[in-house]
Enzyme design. Structure first.
Site, short mmCIF file in Angstrom:
data_model
loop_
_atom_site.label_atom_id
_atom_site.label_comp_id
_atom_site.label_asym_id
_atom_site.label_seq_id
_atom_site.Cartn_x
_atom_site.Cartn_y
_atom_site.Cartn_z
N GLY A 47 9.27 38.85 15.42
CA GLY A 47 8.38 38.60 14.28
C GLY A 47 6.94 38.76 14.71
CG ASN A 48 4.00 39.88 12.37
OD1 ASN A 48 3.36 39.17 11.62
ND2 ASN A 48 4.79 40.87 11.94
NE ARG A 49 0.48 34.99 18.28
CZ ARG A 49 1.21 34.15 19.00
NH1 ARG A 49 1.67 33.06 18.45
NH2 ARG A 49 1.47 34.41 20.26
CB ALA A 96 1.97 41.79 9.53
#
Ligand code: CTP
Length: 398
Positions: free
Chosen positions: A206-208, A274
């Protein structure tokens, strides 16, 4: 947002009438001017004395009181909105059939302002076809119905029929008032947040991304009167507005499918998510055990949602992408716009410590097809979203 708005609060005979006191106080706190009209039956549940003490004004109940005639026509004309909360099954039926045997009904029938009702009743009454028909009639008359909530009811049963909480009613009224009409009738699609690409049943890539920018955009478009469809990855966020249609997804593929399903009828799409560019080729059925010193995960490309929408975009549709670049910002942003057939690219700045992922503030530059560049200073995501929407309206409507 309700500052100075004139609200006529109607209260009818339902146990939920006690909540009208809190509703009244919230409306006053929000800056509204409130007059109260109640039915005889409502007096059994909440005292006019309490309400008149709180409001500093006489609470109106009867058409004829102390030899004076309550001018129902003027009350309906004075108000910017009439909200009847709670509306009982009985008053609902009378409103639907146009009966006029009390002041509240006379005001309703003569009101030239919008009317909002918040029903309250037991589940069996709520589910009765007669109630459904009465609600449908009220909708047909142009009245707004605030959905009932599920929970404990006066009968002691648990089910549908509870009056919406006063906070929800206030939010509803705010939505009625501050939305402007610049984008009325326009459908807007927003993607927001990260995507999670599963590795096994408990792990993912995943990402932030917090989703804050996408949610701020959805709300900014909604305030301009648009029909907003928000497709969001896993985030810890909720929209303020019940009217925004939210679809929750996990993976890039799910976001792709949800976005594509809405796009054909969309006027403006802003893809701020994102999205993971790669996902594990194979998702393990069981949790991967740490057997060896190394673990290879083979990644394959996800569908590029922006590029896919760009490839099927019609002339009347306006497509906006986001970009995050570490070098050659301008060239890369312009190339992205060209390559993905977007009409506008919003470039996130990486040169400010308070901008971007997770922050409440952001700093962006807006690149348009015609070569125009708008640089926005560091600001809240709410203000940045409002500016982006302003630029999109300018680009689409001239
Ligand atoms: N985007 C998308 N689907 C993807 C990847 C990105 O819709 N699978 C969208 C993003 O929502 C954003 C834009 O494409 O609007 C740009 O994303 P970015 O990650 O900056 O660019 P990429 O196209 O992935 O290119 P690169 O990572 O090489 O810069």
């Amino acid at each position: 947002m309700l500052e100075g708005k004139k609200i006529l609060l109607g209260i009818t005979g339902s146990i939920a009438a006690y909540k009208a006191i809190l509703l009244f106080r919230l409306l006053i706190k929000a800056g509204a001017k409130v007059k109260i009209v109640m039915t005889e039956a409502a007096k059994n549940f909440v005292s006019p004395l309490v309400l008149s003490t709180l409001s500093g004004e006489k609470v109106l109940v009867g058409l004829f009181e102390e030899d004076t005639w309550a001018n129902h026509v003027m009350l309906g004309r004075w108000a910017d909105v009439m909200v009847i909360a709670p509306v009982s099954c009985n008053t609902l039926a009378k409103m639907a059939s146009g009966q006029c045997d009390n002041l509240l009904l006379a005001v309703y029938l003569s009101a030239t302002c919008p009317v909002v009702v918040s029903p309250a009743m037991d589940e069996d009454m709520w589910l009765h076809p007669a109630t459904k028909r009465n609600l449908a009639l009220l909708s047909h008359y142009g009245n707004t119905i605030i959905p009932v909530e599920k929970g404990e009811l006066a009968s002691g049963l648990v089910g549908e029929g509870r009056m919406a909480e006063p906070e929800t009613i206030v939010r509803f009224l705010q939505e009625c008032f501050f939305r402007t009409s610049e984008l009325a009738g326009k459908k807007v699609l927003i993607t927001a947040g990260p995507t999670y690409e599963p590795i096994d049943p408990v792990r993912f890539i995943g990402n932030r991304s917090s989703g804050k920018m996408g949610f701020a955009l959805a709300e900014a478009f909604y305030k301009k009167g648009a029909d907003v469809f928000l497709v969001t990855g896993p985030v810890n966020m909720h929209t303020k507005f019940v009217g925004i249609k939210v679809t929750h997804v996990q993976t890039a593929q799910e976001m792709y499918q949800a976005s594509l399903a809405e796009f054909e009828t969309t006027d403006i799409a802003v893809l701020s998510a994102a999205v993971a560019d790669y996902r594990p080729d194979v998702v393990a059925d069981e949790k991967i055990k740490k057997k060896s010193n190394e673990l290879d995960i083979h990644l394959v490309k996800t569908n590029d949602i922006l590029k896919s929408l760009g490839s099927v975009k019609k002339d009347a549709q306006f497509l906006v992408g986001f970009a995050l670049e570490t070098n050659n910002e301008r060239e890369n942003a312009l190339h992205k716009m060209q390559h993905k057939n977007a009409d506008m690219i919003v470039l996130n700045s990486l040169r400010d410590a308070n901008a971007g992922f997770g922050h409440d503030t952001n700093k962006v530059s807006i690149f348009s097809r015609n070569g125009e560049v708008v640089e926005l200073g560091l600001d809240t995501k709410e203000n940045i979203a409002a500016e982006i929407v302003k630029n999109i309206i300018h680009a689409t409507q001239g």
